[in-house]
Motif scaffolding. Structure first.
Motif, PDB file in Angstrom:
ATOM      1  N   GLY A  63      -2.044 -19.878 -11.562  1.00  0.00           N
ATOM      2  CA  GLY A  63      -1.692 -18.651 -12.252  1.00  0.00           C
ATOM      3  C   GLY A  63      -0.421 -17.985 -11.784  1.00  0.00           C
ATOM      4  N   VAL A  64       0.337 -18.618 -10.901  1.00  0.00           N
ATOM      5  CA  VAL A  64       1.553 -17.987 -10.381  1.00  0.00           C
ATOM      6  C   VAL A  64       2.606 -17.868 -11.472  1.00  0.00           C
ATOM      7  CG1 VAL A  64       3.456 -18.288  -8.746  1.00  0.00           C
ATOM      8  CG2 VAL A  64       1.136 -18.653  -8.007  1.00  0.00           C
ATOM      9  N   GLY A  65       2.669 -18.784 -12.398  1.00  0.00           N
ATOM     10  CA  GLY A  65       3.660 -18.738 -13.467  1.00  0.00           C
ATOM     11  C   GLY A  65       3.311 -17.771 -14.583  1.00  0.00           C
ATOM     12  N   GLN A  66       2.137 -17.193 -14.548  1.00  0.00           N
ATOM     13  CA  GLN A  66       1.698 -16.255 -15.580  1.00  0.00           C
ATOM     14  C   GLN A  66       2.157 -14.846 -15.246  1.00  0.00           C
ATOM     15  OE1 GLN A  66       0.122 -17.503 -18.250  1.00  0.00           O
ATOM     16  NE2 GLN A  66       0.195 -19.515 -17.294  1.00  0.00           N
ATOM     17  N   ALA A  67       2.029 -13.959 -16.202  1.00  0.00           N
ATOM     18  CA  ALA A  67       2.349 -12.550 -15.963  1.00  0.00           C
ATOM     19  C   ALA A  67       1.316 -11.962 -15.001  1.00  0.00           C
ATOM     20  CB  ALA A  67       2.328 -11.791 -17.277  1.00  0.00           C
ATOM     21  N   ASP A  68       1.725 -10.935 -14.261  1.00  0.00           N
ATOM     22  CA  ASP A  68       0.847 -10.285 -13.297  1.00  0.00           C
ATOM     23  C   ASP A  68      -0.333  -9.651 -14.026  1.00  0.00           C
ATOM     24  OD1 ASP A  68      -0.363  -8.964 -11.237  1.00  0.00           O
ATOM     25  OD2 ASP A  68       1.401  -7.821 -10.628  1.00  0.00           O
ATOM     26  N   PRO A  69      -1.554 -10.092 -13.749  1.00  0.00           N
ATOM     27  CA  PRO A  69      -2.710  -9.530 -14.452  1.00  0.00           C
ATOM     28  C   PRO A  69      -3.007  -8.091 -14.027  1.00  0.00           C
ATOM     29  CG  PRO A  69      -3.430 -11.111 -12.810  1.00  0.00           C
ATOM     30  CD  PRO A  69      -1.934 -11.161 -12.837  1.00  0.00           C
ATOM     31  N   ASP A  70      -2.519  -7.675 -12.873  1.00  0.00           N
ATOM     32  CA  ASP A  70      -2.768  -6.318 -12.383  1.00  0.00           C
ATOM     33  C   ASP A  70      -1.684  -5.346 -12.810  1.00  0.00           C
ATOM     34  OD1 ASP A  70      -5.017  -7.315 -11.087  1.00  0.00           O
ATOM     35  OD2 ASP A  70      -3.878  -7.760  -9.273  1.00  0.00           O
ATOM     36  N   ALA A  71      -0.619  -5.829 -13.415  1.00  0.00           N
ATOM     37  CA  ALA A  71       0.481  -4.956 -13.823  1.00  0.00           C
ATOM     38  C   ALA A  71       0.050  -4.083 -14.999  1.00  0.00           C
ATOM     39  CB  ALA A  71       1.707  -5.776 -14.199  1.00  0.00           C
ATOM     40  N   GLU A  72       0.701  -2.946 -15.076  1.00  0.00           N
ATOM     41  CA  GLU A  72       0.404  -2.012 -16.164  1.00  0.00           C
ATOM     42  C   GLU A  72       0.955  -2.584 -17.464  1.00  0.00           C
ATOM     43  OE1 GLU A  72       1.722   2.359 -16.703  1.00  0.00           O
ATOM     44  OE2 GLU A  72       0.732   2.176 -14.762  1.00  0.00           O
ATOM     45  N   GLN A  73       0.147  -2.573 -18.490  1.00  0.00           N
ATOM     46  CA  GLN A  73       0.551  -3.073 -19.810  1.00  0.00           C
ATOM     47  C   GLN A  73       1.400  -2.026 -20.524  1.00  0.00           C
ATOM     48  OE1 GLN A  73      -0.313  -6.031 -21.318  1.00  0.00           O
ATOM     49  NE2 GLN A  73      -1.498  -6.791 -19.593  1.00  0.00           N
ATOM     50  N   SER A  74       2.592  -2.436 -20.996  1.00  0.00           N
ATOM     51  CA  SER A  74       3.424  -1.503 -21.770  1.00  0.00           C
ATOM     52  C   SER A  74       3.506  -2.001 -23.208  1.00  0.00           C
ATOM     53  CB  SER A  74       4.816  -1.391 -21.159  1.00  0.00           C
ATOM     54  OG  SER A  74       5.439  -2.646 -21.168  1.00  0.00           O
ATOM     55  N   ASP A  75       3.356  -1.107 -24.133  1.00  0.00           N
ATOM     56  CA  ASP A  75       3.361  -1.484 -25.558  1.00  0.00           C
ATOM     57  C   ASP A  75       4.728  -1.377 -26.137  1.00  0.00           C
ATOM     58  OD1 ASP A  75       0.690  -2.119 -25.662  1.00  0.00           O
ATOM     59  OD2 ASP A  75       0.124  -0.026 -25.938  1.00  0.00           O
TER      60      ASP A  75
END
Length: 75
Positions: A63-75
């Motif tokens: 999962g290192v190449g994926q986006a940070d799952p803990d990051a805040e989602q911005s729309d």
């Protein structure tokens, strides 16, 4: 104990920049200790050693190449 996303990214970087070159050096030295084998045998040894290093470290790279799952989602 599960590593956070940032910790996994840092460890993956350390493994790739420091650990992998050391592992390659150790593999070459190990193979050179024995009598020179045929090309195909050496190729199989190096391919096998190339796969073996990643098996115990797969949880670091997962999962290192994926986006940070803990990051805040911005729309």
């Amino acid at each position: 104990m599960a590593l956070s996303y940032k910790a996994r990214r840092r460890w993956a970087l350390v493994v790739l920049l420091v650990g992998l070159p050391l592992y390659i050096l150790a593999a070459v030295v190990l193979v050179s200790l024995f009598q020179r084998q045929s090309f195909l045998v050496e190729l199989l040894i190096y391919v096998g050693l190339g796969v073996v290093w990643a098996i115990p470290l797969r949880f670091v790279f997962k999962g290192v190449g994926q986006a940070d799952p803990d990051a805040e989602q911005s729309d």
